[in-house]
Design an enzyme around this catalytic site. Sequence first.
Site, PDB file in Angstrom:
ATOM      1  N   GLU A   1      13.838   9.606 -32.095  1.00  0.00           N
ATOM      2  CA  GLU A   1      12.874   9.841 -31.012  1.00  0.00           C
ATOM      3  C   GLU A   1      12.259   8.530 -30.509  1.00  0.00           C
ATOM      4  O   GLU A   1      12.054   8.358 -29.313  1.00  0.00           O
ATOM      5  CB  GLU A   1      11.774  10.814 -31.474  1.00  0.00           C
ATOM      6  CG  GLU A   1      12.268  12.207 -31.835  1.00  0.00           C
ATOM      7  CD  GLU A   1      13.003  12.907 -30.701  1.00  0.00           C
ATOM      8  OE1 GLU A   1      12.739  12.601 -29.521  1.00  0.00           O
ATOM      9  OE2 GLU A   1      13.867  13.754 -30.986  1.00  0.00           O
TER      10      GLU A   1
ATOM     11  N   GLU B   1      21.679  10.449 -25.950  1.00  0.00           N
ATOM     12  CA  GLU B   1      21.575  11.004 -27.301  1.00  0.00           C
ATOM     13  C   GLU B   1      22.331  10.136 -28.307  1.00  0.00           C
ATOM     14  O   GLU B   1      21.830   9.860 -29.398  1.00  0.00           O
ATOM     15  CB  GLU B   1      22.115  12.444 -27.347  1.00  0.00           C
ATOM     16  CG  GLU B   1      21.266  13.465 -26.598  1.00  0.00           C
ATOM     17  CD  GLU B   1      19.912  13.749 -27.241  1.00  0.00           C
ATOM     18  OE1 GLU B   1      19.429  12.945 -28.072  1.00  0.00           O
ATOM     19  OE2 GLU B   1      19.311  14.772 -26.876  1.00  0.00           O
TER      20      GLU B   1
END
Length: 210
Positions: A83, A141
Amino acid sequence: MSREYMQWMDTHNPLTKPDSEYGKRLEKLTGHIKEVDGLKVNFGVYEVIDVNAFACGDGSVRICAGLMDVMTDEEVMAVVGHEIGHVIHTDSKDAMKNAYLRSAVKNAAGAASSSVARMTDSELGAMAEALANAQYSQKQESEADDYGFEFSIKQNLDPYSMYNALNKLLELSEGAPQASKFQKMFSSHPDTVKRVERAKAKADEYTKNK
């Protein structure tokens, strides 16, 4: 905007107390981390059942209790690294910008004045919803997975932490109800399977060359 958004999120979600089980575990995991790649970070746990975590452009990292319930300490930290990677790579900033442009907030703020006014509660709610539904690209990602892997190594964690975390999310999604948001996010479409395989290959390579 990130700061305003985080104030709203922290007001509308139950933040765990430092002396709770989650609070103590968070302190043990992240108490020593004040800055990552020049970004000043602060951590918190939302006492909600979602298996999720996110980081915001102002350096706020929030972990949902549901994620802590199903993951080991090292897996939680790999997700935290992932994150933070989204923030360092400006993915979070871009997602917020897009959410702002997509939501009614822009029109309301634009009509009010030429400068961006402070957002109202309902506007921040609309922004939260838009961000919750935002999807990162496969490239974003993969790059965040790489960052999570490097973050785990720097924190002296198991090189397989990122792989284990992704694999666990994949397994959980396979058992999730078809219509659930979790199923949509992590269901076993080729992208997620590829990410799991890629994370394992990176850990294998690192371990072999160590």
